[in-house]
Design a protein around this motif. Sequence first.
Motif, PDB file in Angstrom:
ATOM      1  N   TRP A 150       0.826  -1.207   0.000  1.00 21.77           N
ATOM      2  CA  TRP A 150       0.000   0.000   0.000  1.00 21.77           C
ATOM      3  C   TRP A 150       0.857   1.253   0.000  1.00 21.77           C
ATOM      4  CZ3 TRP A 150      -0.707   3.875   3.711  1.00 21.77           C
ATOM      5  CH2 TRP A 150      -1.800   4.730   3.482  1.00 21.77           C
ATOM      6  N   ARG A 197       1.111   4.237  -2.888  1.00 27.83           N
ATOM      7  CA  ARG A 197       0.901   5.640  -2.540  1.00 27.83           C
ATOM      8  C   ARG A 197       2.048   6.511  -3.042  1.00 27.83           C
ATOM      9  NH1 ARG A 197      -3.443   8.258  -0.644  1.00 27.83           N
ATOM     10  NH2 ARG A 197      -2.148   9.428   0.836  1.00 27.83           N
ATOM     11  N   ARG A 228       1.901   7.058  -6.858  1.00 31.65           N
ATOM     12  CA  ARG A 228       0.817   7.951  -7.305  1.00 31.65           C
ATOM     13  C   ARG A 228       1.111   9.416  -6.948  1.00 31.65           C
ATOM     14  NH1 ARG A 228      -4.672   4.656  -5.656  1.00 31.65           N
ATOM     15  NH2 ARG A 228      -4.402   2.914  -7.112  1.00 31.65           N
ATOM     16  N   LYS A 229       2.004   9.675  -6.032  1.00 37.58           N
ATOM     17  CA  LYS A 229       2.279  11.048  -5.614  1.00 37.58           C
ATOM     18  C   LYS A 229       2.964  11.809  -6.727  1.00 37.58           C
ATOM     19  CE  LYS A 229       4.350  13.665  -1.855  1.00 37.58           C
ATOM     20  NZ  LYS A 229       5.128  13.606  -0.616  1.00 37.58           N
TER      21      LYS A 229
END
Length: 285
Positions: free
Chosen positions: A271, A275, A278-279
């Motif tokens: 996870w 994250r 995607r930042k």
Amino acid sequence: MMNRSIAILPLLALVAACSQADTKDEAPAATESSTAADATSEGADAPRIGATVAPGVAFTHAYNFALPQTAISDVQSRHAALCETLTLRHCRVTGMDFDRSDDGNVSASLAFKLDPALAGSFARDATDVVEKADGRLADSRISGEDVGSGIVANDKGLAAIDAELAKIDAQLRITNLAKDVRGRLVERANDLRAERRALSGDREDKVESLATTPVSFTYAASEGALGMDPRTPVARAMATSLASMKAMIEVVLTLGGALAPWALLGGGIWWMIRRLRRKPIAVAE
């Protein structure tokens, strides 16, 4: 009174004669104890030996029955009725218990005192009643105590006491007997009479144990579902399947408990990586 020493001989002869009268009525047990569990053949009963090999032995019988829970009350009543058919001379119910717990489980017990010559046949008839109700004899235990030799020893002791009392009575009839001597003789006679009462009571208890045989039945719900006999192939197959399923569930739960922390750790890392991917990255002008 001296003839009391031979009073046991007719009693022992009577016990032996009752034992020989009908081999079908023999006690279903060894002289000390025997246990029969999970008999393999249909209608099998507890192992037996002839009662004629144990004259003067007082037996106590205990039988444990497993049967469908809904049949326990009826079978217990039938066993009490079976005793009633023998009349009070040969059978008496001495105790009865029936318990239904909060979760619905039923257990019960029944106690009798029986004519020793009928104890074996009574147990067989009682087992037949259980088997007709889709139950079985789970186990039996018969313990024995050699009271015959104890009665003989009591009779010898009583004869010795009576002989000594007779001598003391003869001495007390002597005229001009010294007061202190008379006092000692009277005290000794009182002690002997007290000893005789105790010995006589013990003898009566032993005779009573030869005259009646305590028999106890206990009832518990059988392991078979819906009254199915757990000794049958189908019941054994079902039990094996249930045991295998239980073992599989235990393995799955054990592996799940062992791997769950690692799975959670791996999921957390995955996870976090998603994250970070995607930042958006800021571009310098």
